[in-house]
Design an enzyme around this catalytic site. Structure first.
Site, PDB file in Angstrom:
ATOM      1  N   HIS A 141      17.734  84.290  47.335  1.00  0.00           N
ATOM      2  CA  HIS A 141      17.216  83.525  48.475  1.00  0.00           C
ATOM      3  C   HIS A 141      17.116  82.048  48.114  1.00  0.00           C
ATOM      4  O   HIS A 141      16.488  81.670  47.137  1.00  0.00           O
ATOM      5  CB  HIS A 141      15.840  84.054  48.885  1.00  0.00           C
ATOM      6  CG  HIS A 141      15.377  83.528  50.194  1.00  0.00           C
ATOM      7  ND1 HIS A 141      15.634  84.159  51.384  1.00  0.00           N
ATOM      8  CD2 HIS A 141      14.696  82.405  50.512  1.00  0.00           C
ATOM      9  CE1 HIS A 141      15.123  83.460  52.372  1.00  0.00           C
ATOM     10  NE2 HIS A 141      14.546  82.390  51.880  1.00  0.00           N
ATOM     11  N   ALA A 142      17.759  81.199  48.904  1.00  0.00           N
ATOM     12  CA  ALA A 142      17.844  79.771  48.590  1.00  0.00           C
ATOM     13  C   ALA A 142      16.461  79.129  48.527  1.00  0.00           C
ATOM     14  O   ALA A 142      15.630  79.336  49.409  1.00  0.00           O
ATOM     15  CB  ALA A 142      18.700  79.064  49.636  1.00  0.00           C
TER      16      ALA A 142
ATOM     17  N   HIS B  19      19.545  71.361  53.890  1.00  0.00           N
ATOM     18  CA  HIS B  19      18.138  71.753  54.063  1.00  0.00           C
ATOM     19  C   HIS B  19      17.408  71.749  52.724  1.00  0.00           C
ATOM     20  O   HIS B  19      16.339  71.160  52.579  1.00  0.00           O
ATOM     21  CB  HIS B  19      18.060  73.143  54.706  1.00  0.00           C
ATOM     22  CG  HIS B  19      16.679  73.674  54.816  1.00  0.00           C
ATOM     23  ND1 HIS B  19      15.984  73.719  56.009  1.00  0.00           N
ATOM     24  CD2 HIS B  19      15.834  74.182  53.886  1.00  0.00           C
ATOM     25  CE1 HIS B  19      14.780  74.233  55.790  1.00  0.00           C
ATOM     26  NE2 HIS B  19      14.675  74.530  54.514  1.00  0.00           N
ATOM     27  N   GLU B  20      17.984  72.421  51.740  1.00  0.00           N
ATOM     28  CA  GLU B  20      17.324  72.514  50.439  1.00  0.00           C
ATOM     29  C   GLU B  20      17.221  71.142  49.774  1.00  0.00           C
ATOM     30  O   GLU B  20      16.215  70.817  49.128  1.00  0.00           O
ATOM     31  CB  GLU B  20      18.077  73.490  49.530  1.00  0.00           C
ATOM     32  CG  GLU B  20      18.063  74.927  50.012  1.00  0.00           C
ATOM     33  CD  GLU B  20      16.668  75.468  50.270  1.00  0.00           C
ATOM     34  OE1 GLU B  20      15.722  75.078  49.570  1.00  0.00           O
ATOM     35  OE2 GLU B  20      16.521  76.279  51.196  1.00  0.00           O
TER      36      GLU B  20
ATOM     37  N   HIS C 185      14.209  69.345  50.901  1.00  0.00           N
ATOM     38  CA  HIS C 185      13.023  69.674  50.101  1.00  0.00           C
ATOM     39  C   HIS C 185      13.012  68.858  48.809  1.00  0.00           C
ATOM     40  O   HIS C 185      11.986  68.290  48.411  1.00  0.00           O
ATOM     41  CB  HIS C 185      13.033  71.163  49.734  1.00  0.00           C
ATOM     42  CG  HIS C 185      12.736  72.085  50.863  1.00  0.00           C
ATOM     43  ND1 HIS C 185      11.632  71.960  51.664  1.00  0.00           N
ATOM     44  CD2 HIS C 185      13.388  73.188  51.311  1.00  0.00           C
ATOM     45  CE1 HIS C 185      11.619  72.941  52.564  1.00  0.00           C
ATOM     46  NE2 HIS C 185      12.680  73.695  52.365  1.00  0.00           N
TER      47      HIS C 185
ATOM     48  N   GLU D 174       9.466  72.011  55.547  1.00  0.00           N
ATOM     49  CA  GLU D 174      10.546  72.719  56.205  1.00  0.00           C
ATOM     50  C   GLU D 174      11.241  71.851  57.248  1.00  0.00           C
ATOM     51  O   GLU D 174      12.461  71.906  57.424  1.00  0.00           O
ATOM     52  CB  GLU D 174      10.013  73.997  56.850  1.00  0.00           C
ATOM     53  CG  GLU D 174       9.472  75.007  55.865  1.00  0.00           C
ATOM     54  CD  GLU D 174      10.485  75.378  54.814  1.00  0.00           C
ATOM     55  OE1 GLU D 174      11.683  75.488  55.139  1.00  0.00           O
ATOM     56  OE2 GLU D 174      10.101  75.551  53.654  1.00  0.00           O
TER      57      GLU D 174
ATOM     58  N   HIS E 147      10.251  86.663  52.808  1.00  0.00           N
ATOM     59  CA  HIS E 147       9.036  85.876  52.914  1.00  0.00           C
ATOM     60  C   HIS E 147       7.784  86.747  52.969  1.00  0.00           C
ATOM     61  O   HIS E 147       6.721  86.349  52.486  1.00  0.00           O
ATOM     62  CB  HIS E 147       9.097  84.990  54.159  1.00  0.00           C
ATOM     63  CG  HIS E 147      10.319  84.143  54.202  1.00  0.00           C
ATOM     64  ND1 HIS E 147      11.548  84.645  54.584  1.00  0.00           N
ATOM     65  CD2 HIS E 147      10.519  82.841  53.904  1.00  0.00           C
ATOM     66  CE1 HIS E 147      12.448  83.681  54.518  1.00  0.00           C
ATOM     67  NE2 HIS E 147      11.865  82.585  54.110  1.00  0.00           N
TER      68      HIS E 147
ATOM     69  N   TYR F 134       7.624  77.815  59.416  1.00  0.00           N
ATOM     70  CA  TYR F 134       8.933  77.707  60.046  1.00  0.00           C
ATOM     71  C   TYR F 134       8.810  77.494  61.548  1.00  0.00           C
ATOM     72  O   TYR F 134       9.676  76.876  62.164  1.00  0.00           O
ATOM     73  CB  TYR F 134       9.774  78.939  59.732  1.00  0.00           C
ATOM     74  CG  TYR F 134       9.898  79.161  58.247  1.00  0.00           C
ATOM     75  CD1 TYR F 134      10.505  78.209  57.451  1.00  0.00           C
ATOM     76  CD2 TYR F 134       9.365  80.290  57.639  1.00  0.00           C
ATOM     77  CE1 TYR F 134      10.598  78.390  56.084  1.00  0.00           C
ATOM     78  CE2 TYR F 134       9.453  80.469  56.277  1.00  0.00           C
ATOM     79  CZ  TYR F 134      10.066  79.522  55.496  1.00  0.00           C
ATOM     80  OH  TYR F 134      10.143  79.688  54.133  1.00  0.00           O
TER      81      TYR F 134
END
Length: 653
Positions: free
Chosen positions: A372-373, A402-403, A406, A430, A533, A543
């Site tokens: 999971h990323a 997206h990552e 972060h 997020e 999750h 989210y």
């Protein structure tokens, strides 16, 4: 995507999942002299308060603010950061190589982190913060937390590790061949239009993982509730919600969803028609909820993979450039380099060179890993990594941005004291990640990086684009809402254990309009924990709030960058003005309440669904006309059982 609420039981405040961060702890072992001194202090006062983020106000006898600042800014920040770095490395080693040895190392390191957490909390509680500055009081509030007994903390940590290991290592087998979630089952669910094949994968995964984790999850709920109450919360769900520094979060998110619900129901009705045309009336009830095994990925969280089935104008330009990426010989490394370039083009920070040397960007072939990323901050100001089993696809291209969002946030607040190295709230972290993916997905951006041959001013292409965006955003709102409203009820003790699964599916059918494809054995099944999750101890309201806030942030950055025209056409690539405005907010970390951070960028202090509705207005108007033309029921009838379509309730018309 992910984030750390600084509760004692998770892995370091360092991991942001593609959604978050973890922080895991255990009982203590060796301690340095500082810990011994602190643990020797027996007389301190500890009072619960609902005003502070972690509901604690320090009212000890020491009124010396200078001493308090020296403790929290120097000693605690330095020593705790070092322990978190060590714990993060142990977590990384375990998640990227699921062995008993690495699990044992993680437990030992986490034990020392837990012991320090207790000791630091005791030290912080010696201070009387009533006359301290806001900043000092806020930092002290974020120091440590009380732990359960060493045996209970060890039990909780081992329970979390066992759930993670089951999820990360479980395989589905058929005819002597076994399939992992990544990549085999994920690929099947993203591409197959064989209803029987999809049902087999869905059932095997949910029953295999869910039934194995269920007894552990019962223990987890009990222990996390005990731990939360020890630290002044009503229950663990209350602890999660207090990260937003309000008692009203539940009513706030429900009201926000009420505003977006008409758009979701139009999308639901349209998707149901397309699934009905694809799979037939024996599989899809044209007036009922959607079967869970048909809506996109394994969990029906993202509907993006339905793009080929539901594309409004299939003969117009595709907004999925995966074929172009393959034709241009894209590699995983190139995808990450392009993601890094996106941030640099805005004048933001590049990832350190060690990022490419130390990250796990592709799935290893020689060991079991968690795929999971997630984005990892090692709390030393220089080590930032991503763990991801990347493939060359547009979906993963967006996930990379997206990552890296972060990672950018983590690098921007790395200069702050440890207690402030976090997003303003979990949804912020997020939202930043998704914000970047939104810009990258525009036809303007794809054309600028050579993944789209030409730009067309075509309303049909525009609707295709907005539909694809809605499948990865609008469709997730009720999904994420239910994952947490259901868990909040569990933590409050409102649902008997033997009815946990039934209650989940009832809420899912009522709110999301999705039903299980086959009957469930409720005392034995626990389908929600077959999601990363839920079994991984991550709240999911982050989210939901991120989807609301990402459009607010996008609107602000588009205004700063000088964009004119519809919001969905905005790409702030190469805009240093947008980068400067964004960096100002990101560099605040969690040093101020989140409304202050939001106001810095947007001028607003509350979450608003209006920018999202503005973004999707052309699509909503198109859906309303299309659904009316086909005479669609806007809403769904809930079947009287999981296997019949005889209606007992009409949710909406």
């Amino acid at each position: 995507m992910m984030l750390d609420d600084r509760s004692t039981l998770r892995r370091p405040s360092s991991i942001v999942d593609s959604n978050l961060p973890l922080e895991c702890v255990l009982d203590g072992q060796r301690m340095n002299s500082f810990l011994c001194i602190v643990l020797a202090i027996l007389s301190f006062t500890f009072v619960i308060s609902s005003a502070s983020p972690n509901r604690r106000t320090k009212v000890g006898t020491n009124n010396d603010e200078a001493q308090a600042k020296a403790f929290v800014l120097d000693k605690y920040s330095e020593e705790y950061s070092k322990l978190v770095t060590e714990n993060t490395r142990a977590s990384w080693n375990y998640d990227t190589n699921l062995t008993d040895h690495n699990a044992a190392v993680l437990e030992e390191v986490s034990a020392r982190l837990s012991a320090y957490d207790d000791a630091a909390n005791s030290q912080a509680s010696l201070f009387n913060t009533t006359s301290f500055s806001y900043d000092t009081s806020r930092l002290l509030d974020r120091v440590g937390s009380l732990s359960l007994s060493p045996e209970e903390m060890k039990d909780l940590s081992q329970t979390l590790n066992q759930m993670s290991r089951i999820y990360g290592s479980y395989k589905v087998c058929k005819e002597e061949k076994c399939y992992s979630l990544e990549p085999e089952l994920t690929k099947l669910m993203s591409s197959s239009t064989n209803a029987t094949e999809r049902l087999w994968a869905w059932q095997q995964w949910h029953e295999g993982v869910g039934r194995a984790i269920r007894p552990l999850y019962v223990k987890y709920v009990d222990l996390q509730n005990q731990h939360a109450r020890l630290n002044g919360y009503k229950d663990y769900g209350d602890q999660w919600r207090q990260k937003y520094e309000t008692e009203e979060l539940e009513s706030i998110v429900r009201e926000l969803y009420k505003q977006v619900e008409p758009l979701y129901r139009q999308l639901h009705a349209y998707v149901r028609r397309k699934l009905y045309e694809t799979y037939g009336p024996s599989v899809v009830d044209i007036k009922g909820p959607l079967p869970a095994h048909l809506v996109g990925d394994m969990w029906g969280r993202f509907w993006s993979d339905l793009g080929d089935i539901v594309r409004p104008f299939p003969n117009r330009t595709s907004v999925d450039p995966t074929p172009a990426m393959i034709a241009q010989n894209y590699t995983v490394r190139r995808m990450f380099e392009m993601g890094n370039d996106f941030f640099v083009s805005m004048g933001l920070k590049p990832v350190p060179q060690t990022f490419f040397n130390l990250s796990m960007l592709e799935k290893p072939t020689d060991r079991q890993v968690v795929c999971h990323a997630s984005a990892w901050d090692f709390s030393d100001g220089k080590d930032f990594r991503i763990r991801m089993c990347t493939t060359v696809s547009f979906g993963d291209f967006l996930t990379i941005h997206h990552e890296l969002g972060h990672t950018q946030y983590q690098m921007q607040y790395a200069h702050l004291p440890y207690g402030y190295r976090d997003g303003a709230n979990d949804g912020f972290h997020e939202a930043i990640g998704e914000l970047m993916s939104m810009s990258v997905a525009t036809t303007k951006h794809l054309h600028s990086v050579g993944l789209l041959e030409s730009l067309e001013d075509d309303p049909e292409v525009e609707i295709n684009f907005l539909m694809q965006q809605a499948l990865s955003t609008v469709s997730t709102l009720p999904f994420h809402l239910v994952q947490d409203t259901w868990r909040w009820k569990l933590f409050r003790g409102e649902i008997p254990k033997e009815e946990w699964n039934r209650a989940y599916w009832m809420e899912k059918m009522e709110t999301v309009g999705v039903a299980p494809p086959i009957s469930r054995d409720d005392p034995q099944d626990l389908d929600p924990v077959a999601l990363f999750h839920v079994s991984g101890d991550y709240d999911m309201i982050r989210y939901f709030t991120r989807t609301i806030m990402q459009f607010q942030f996008a609107q602000a950055l588009c205004n700063v960058s000088g964009h004119t025209g519809p919001l969905h056409q905005c790409d702030f690539y190469n805009s240093t003005e947008a980068g400067t405005a964004l960096a100002k907010m990101l560099s605040m970390g969690s040093s101020k309440p989140w409304p202050d951070a939001m106001e810095t960028l947007t001028g607003q202090r509350e979450m608003s669904a209006q920018p999202l509705l503005n973004y999707f207005r052309p699509l909503q108007e198109w859906l309303e006309k299309e659904n009316a033309r086909n005479g669609e029921l806007i809403g769904w009838k809930i079947p009287s059982s999981n296997q019949t379509s005889s209606a007992v309730t009409v949710i909406s018309t």
